[in-house]
Design a protein around this motif. Structure first.
Motif, PDB file in Angstrom:
ATOM      1  N   ARG A  39     -11.515 -18.337 -19.994  1.00 48.34           N
ATOM      2  CA  ARG A  39     -11.563 -16.885 -20.120  1.00 48.34           C
ATOM      3  C   ARG A  39     -12.662 -16.449 -21.081  1.00 48.34           C
ATOM      4  NH1 ARG A  39      -7.028 -18.961 -22.408  1.00 48.34           N
ATOM      5  NH2 ARG A  39      -6.626 -18.615 -24.624  1.00 48.34           N
ATOM      6  N   ASN A  40     -12.912 -17.250 -22.137  1.00 49.29           N
ATOM      7  CA  ASN A  40     -13.978 -16.909 -23.073  1.00 49.29           C
ATOM      8  C   ASN A  40     -15.350 -17.068 -22.423  1.00 49.29           C
ATOM      9  OD1 ASN A  40     -11.900 -16.570 -24.835  1.00 49.29           O
ATOM     10  ND2 ASN A  40     -12.400 -18.286 -26.163  1.00 49.29           N
ATOM     11  N   MET A  41     -15.462 -18.062 -21.525  1.00 45.44           N
ATOM     12  CA  MET A  41     -16.714 -18.257 -20.802  1.00 45.44           C
ATOM     13  C   MET A  41     -16.983 -17.063 -19.897  1.00 45.44           C
ATOM     14  SD  MET A  41     -17.772 -19.174 -17.496  1.00 45.44           S
ATOM     15  CE  MET A  41     -19.419 -19.514 -16.873  1.00 45.44           C
ATOM     16  N   VAL A  42     -15.944 -16.559 -19.235  1.00 42.13           N
ATOM     17  CA  VAL A  42     -16.099 -15.395 -18.354  1.00 42.13           C
ATOM     18  C   VAL A  42     -16.580 -14.195 -19.152  1.00 42.13           C
ATOM     19  CG1 VAL A  42     -14.889 -13.783 -16.829  1.00 42.13           C
ATOM     20  CG2 VAL A  42     -14.361 -16.221 -16.732  1.00 42.13           C
TER      21      VAL A  42
ATOM     22  N   TRP B 221      -7.911 -16.059 -13.219  1.00 44.67           N
ATOM     23  CA  TRP B 221      -6.626 -15.937 -13.916  1.00 44.67           C
ATOM     24  C   TRP B 221      -6.696 -16.641 -15.261  1.00 44.67           C
ATOM     25  CZ3 TRP B 221      -3.101 -12.549 -12.745  1.00 44.67           C
ATOM     26  CH2 TRP B 221      -1.867 -12.601 -13.395  1.00 44.67           C
ATOM     27  N   PHE B 222      -6.373 -15.916 -16.339  1.00 46.50           N
ATOM     28  CA  PHE B 222      -6.518 -16.422 -17.701  1.00 46.50           C
ATOM     29  C   PHE B 222      -5.215 -16.899 -18.324  1.00 46.50           C
ATOM     30  CE2 PHE B 222     -10.132 -13.127 -18.404  1.00 46.50           C
ATOM     31  CZ  PHE B 222     -10.980 -13.903 -17.646  1.00 46.50           C
TER      32      PHE B 222
ATOM     33  N   ASP C 114      -7.378 -20.459 -12.314  1.00 45.58           N
ATOM     34  CA  ASP C 114      -7.610 -20.356 -10.872  1.00 45.58           C
ATOM     35  C   ASP C 114      -8.542 -19.180 -10.570  1.00 45.58           C
ATOM     36  OD1 ASP C 114      -6.183 -22.504 -10.018  1.00 45.58           O
ATOM     37  OD2 ASP C 114      -4.399 -21.382  -9.409  1.00 45.58           O
ATOM     38  N   ILE C 115      -9.305 -19.334  -9.498  1.00 48.08           N
ATOM     39  CA  ILE C 115     -10.156 -18.258  -8.985  1.00 48.08           C
ATOM     40  C   ILE C 115      -9.698 -17.957  -7.567  1.00 48.08           C
ATOM     41  CG2 ILE C 115     -12.522 -17.547  -8.439  1.00 48.08           C
ATOM     42  CD1 ILE C 115     -13.467 -19.732 -10.406  1.00 48.08           C
TER      43      ILE C 115
ATOM     44  N   THR D  25      -4.475  -9.966 -21.980  1.00 50.55           N
ATOM     45  CA  THR D  25      -5.328  -9.879 -20.798  1.00 50.55           C
ATOM     46  C   THR D  25      -5.075 -11.119 -19.947  1.00 50.55           C
ATOM     47  OG1 THR D  25      -7.032  -8.646 -21.986  1.00 50.55           O
ATOM     48  CG2 THR D  25      -7.699  -9.738 -19.958  1.00 50.55           C
ATOM     49  N   VAL D  26      -4.556 -10.930 -18.744  1.00 54.31           N
ATOM     50  CA  VAL D  26      -4.162 -12.069 -17.908  1.00 54.31           C
ATOM     51  C   VAL D  26      -5.201 -12.423 -16.856  1.00 54.31           C
ATOM     52  CG1 VAL D  26      -1.699 -11.659 -18.253  1.00 54.31           C
ATOM     53  CG2 VAL D  26      -2.858 -10.600 -16.303  1.00 54.31           C
TER      54      VAL D  26
END
Length: 434
Positions: free
Chosen positions: A105-108, A339-340, A389-390, A425-426
């Protein structure tokens, strides 16, 4: 002459780029070496590097970006670290993003605003005994995310080539494997550079250890990348989400009512007609205030206060559009989401969806397919999403939002999902269809 001028302007435009890849690929070390060899460090930073030498020789460049104590203790990057430096040609903003799957999630977050990405591949971790080299799962996951985020330029830095004696055939095997991955994902503009972040080979200067490499050093590649700016300044693309309704004086003789926010697309001039969504009301702009006072016009990216010819019921989250804009408010979305959360998506639950300045209740009505990062195939059997997951999903909203697709505009085509109970934040989402 025009092409020459534009080329020089691109060289001086600031470039935001991230580093991505798996754990221990050497992302933090690469950034440290890049800053060190380009002479972009201050005296206190140089002193810290000197103290970090092990055995009196090897410098620990990762300390320049791994600022958290937990990062230094575990030897991994957890948070996104931003660093700024410049050369004679260009200014740079670097985001060092985590490689560990847990912190995807941090990379996103770091990649969402990047003009380019440097994807590191640790050549020493790969198995060359097979006919085709198998890339690590996190390399595939990050590359898939970069594709969904429409990152314009991908630079693959094949790191730790010194541990493989800079063998050209192994570099070629890795480039072949990633080229195949890029084709499957639909990535374009991919450049490959063989490097040793620790030793400095092909980071700032071309290395004598790779006489077979005909390309440029990593810094030169970054300096010459065009800064793609897809933000439209056309008046017909005007898109202005209201952030705040400003009432400075409620006296009936001088009742100031202004609508504050950021222009996310297009431009506006005094006197232009606009349409308010989701109500559909139409009116005209009478005044435009910038931070410096009254102006006649404003364009994408500017923070402004707009005044209207008519008193209309407008609140935070409503959107001003050009009068003839094809954009409309909608209560249904098709989107790609990352999905985080550690807890899997629960289709029976309602989540909060935050889009520009509006937050509404939302429900994931269906999971259409989920990406398998190992095979790069999509499963249509899944009915949920697990952490990292993406997937492609259908979302129904309690109230309409005025959105575009992510391809049309990043700001108006993206959103986050929030757990209403914990406010975590999910997921982050990119709108595919309205």
């Amino acid at each position: 002459m025009k092409d020459y001028i534009m080329s020089n302007l691109n060289q001086y435009a600031p470039l935001r780029f991230i580093t991505a890849g798996s754990v221990d690929d050497g992302k933090s070390t690469l950034i440290g070496r890049l800053l060190y060899d380009s002479k972009a460090l201050l005296s206190d930073q140089l002193l810290s590097l000197d103290k970090s030498k092990s055995n009196g020789e090897v410098i620990d460049f990762s300390i320049l970006t791994d600022g958290l104590e937990a990062e230094r203790e575990q030897g991994i990057t957890i948070d996104v670290a931003y660093r700024y430096f410049s050369t004679a040609k260009r200014k740079f903003i670097i985001a060092d993003t985590p490689g560990h799957e847990q912190y995807t999630r941090n990379m996103v977050t770091g990649a969402s605003t990047a003009n380019a990405a440097v994807v590191l591949i640790d050549a020493s971790q790969l198995d060359f005994s097979k006919e085709e080299v198998e890339l690590l799962a996190q390399t595939k996951r990050h590359s898939a995310i970069l594709k969904h985020l429409n990152t314009p330029h991908i630079i693959v830095a094949v790191n730790k080539m010194d541990l493989l004696n800079f063998e050209q055939n192994k570099f070629n095997a890795i480039t072949a494997a990633y080229t195949k991955l890029a084709k499957q994902l639909g990535l374009k503009e991919v450049v490959f550079v063989p490097v040793s972040a620790l030793q400095g080979d092909n980071i700032v200067h071309k290395s004598d250890a790779t006489p077979w490499y005909e390309g440029e050093a990593l810094l030169t590649v970054l300096e010459n990348l065009p800064t793609d700016d897809h933000q439209s300044e056309k008046a017909e693309d005007f898109h202005f989400p209201v952030q705040l309704v400003s009432r400075l004086d409620q006296d009936k003789q001088d009742d100031f009512r202004g609508y504050q926010g950021r222009i996310e697309s297009g431009s506006i001039r005094k006197g232009d007609k606009v349409r308010i969504e989701p109500t559909g009301y139409e009116t005209r702009i009478t005044e435009i205030y910038s931070p410096n006072g009254l102006v006649q016009s404003a364009k994408v990216g500017e923070q402004v206060t707009l005044r209207l010819a008519d008193d209309i019921d407008i609140s935070r989250g409503d959107t001003f559009l050009a009068e003839n804009s094809a954009t409309v408010a909608t209560k249904a979305l098709k989107a790609t989401v990352c999905w985080f959360d550690q807890r899997a998506l629960n289709p029976a639950r309602k989540y909060l969806l935050k889009h520009t300045t509006l937050t509404v209740f939302a429900k994931v009505s269906s999971v259409d397919r989920v990406l398998d990062v190992q095979t790069l195939s999509h499963s249509a059997q899944a009915d949920s999403l697990k952490m990292n997951d993406i997937g492609e999903v259908q979302i129904s909203l309690q109230k309409p939002i005025t959105a575009t697709t992510y391809a049309q505009n990043i700001a108006t085509g993206s959103f986050i999902l929030i757990d209403e109970a914990t406010y975590h934040t999910v997921a982050a989402g990119m709108i595919l269809e309205i």
